[in-house]
Scaffold this motif. Sequence first.
Motif, mmCIF file in Angstrom:
data_model
loop_
_atom_site.group_PDB
_atom_site.id
_atom_site.type_symbol
_atom_site.label_atom_id
_atom_site.label_comp_id
_atom_site.label_asym_id
_atom_site.label_seq_id
_atom_site.Cartn_x
_atom_site.Cartn_y
_atom_site.Cartn_z
ATOM 1 N N ASP A 23 0.843 -1.193 -0.095
ATOM 2 C CA ASP A 23 0.092 0.031 -0.176
ATOM 3 C C ASP A 23 0.790 1.378 0.077
ATOM 4 O O ASP A 23 0.339 2.340 0.118
ATOM 5 C CB ASP A 23 -0.879 -0.054 1.373
ATOM 6 N N THR A 26 0.043 3.168 -4.746
ATOM 7 C CA THR A 26 -0.843 2.543 -5.532
ATOM 8 C C THR A 26 -1.340 3.705 -6.600
ATOM 9 O O THR A 26 -1.934 3.276 -7.644
ATOM 10 C CB THR A 26 -2.146 2.236 -5.033
ATOM 11 N N ARG A 27 -0.637 4.854 -6.628
ATOM 12 C CA ARG A 27 -1.053 5.775 -7.849
ATOM 13 C C ARG A 27 -1.058 5.054 -9.256
ATOM 14 O O ARG A 27 -0.123 4.243 -9.518
ATOM 15 C CB ARG A 27 0.027 7.053 -7.867
ATOM 16 N N GLY A 28 -1.965 5.372 -10.027
ATOM 17 C CA GLY A 28 -1.851 4.963 -11.565
ATOM 18 C C GLY A 28 -2.424 3.316 -11.314
ATOM 19 O O GLY A 28 -1.849 2.546 -12.469
ATOM 20 N N GLY A 29 -3.122 2.885 -10.445
ATOM 21 C CA GLY A 29 -3.375 1.454 -10.292
ATOM 22 C C GLY A 29 -2.214 0.421 -10.057
ATOM 23 O O GLY A 29 -2.429 -0.495 -10.358
ATOM 24 N N PHE A 30 -1.168 1.038 -9.525
ATOM 25 C CA PHE A 30 0.037 0.025 -9.505
ATOM 26 C C PHE A 30 -0.237 -0.974 -8.425
ATOM 27 O O PHE A 30 -0.627 -0.894 -7.166
ATOM 28 C CB PHE A 30 1.265 0.791 -8.912
ATOM 29 N N ALA A 31 -0.154 -2.248 -8.683
ATOM 30 C CA ALA A 31 -0.354 -3.431 -8.065
ATOM 31 C C ALA A 31 0.777 -4.214 -7.816
ATOM 32 O O ALA A 31 0.370 -5.461 -7.076
ATOM 33 C CB ALA A 31 -1.424 -4.319 -8.599
ATOM 34 N N HIS A 32 1.879 -3.618 -7.621
ATOM 35 C CA HIS A 32 2.978 -4.624 -7.272
ATOM 36 C C HIS A 32 3.894 -3.969 -6.095
ATOM 37 O O HIS A 32 4.895 -4.400 -5.926
ATOM 38 C CB HIS A 32 3.912 -4.711 -8.540
ATOM 39 N N SER A 159 5.146 -2.020 -15.229
ATOM 40 C CA SER A 159 4.554 -0.842 -15.160
ATOM 41 C C SER A 159 5.025 -0.151 -13.736
ATOM 42 O O SER A 159 5.494 -0.897 -12.853
ATOM 43 C CB SER A 159 2.945 -1.064 -14.905
#
Length: 193
Positions: A23, A26-32, A159
């Motif tokens: 957490d 997470t900007r731009g939907g970053f999920a890693h 990404s």
Amino acid sequence: MGGISIVENVSLDGVVQAPGSPDEDTRGGFAHGGWFAPYPDAVLGEVMGRGMAGEGAMLFGRRTYESMQAAWAGTTDNPFGPLLDARQKYVATRNPGWSPTWANTTVLAGDAATTVADLKAAVDVDLTVLGSPDLLATLFPAGLVDDAWLAVAPVVLGSGRRLFPDGAHLRWELVEAVPTTTGVVLGHYRAAR
């Protein structure tokens, strides 16, 4: 005049976003987020610690500063909390009304290329930047970064926010390279002027 060094965890494809926790950013939907978690070892700690070991000050973008404060301010069960509490910290922000709460913090409000160049010219200590990819996207084109300590992890994320902004054309000289036991390659680079 002081120099500016950066200390960064970076993926093979140049991503620096959220290496520490899911957490973190997470900007731009970053999920890693938390992608660097499998890689620390004793070699990494020793070599990257050299990048922070001097008597200089810290320089952060506001977002990274707030994350570092939440993680380290006032902690005493580790070597980093007391070090960061005691160090002079400078924070570049576009918000002139923002007020920090962490001890030994000075706000650099306005255009970071200008405020950081002025700070660099005015101080006789080196400045170390941790994280702060948005700030670095301003400092690199302005030619303000002198050294880079990079921990390049053997992972491609595909990404996320990258260390070097699109269009950057920078030359570096390798000072030192050290492999770790987990496949990370630690590189110390100096800007070629």
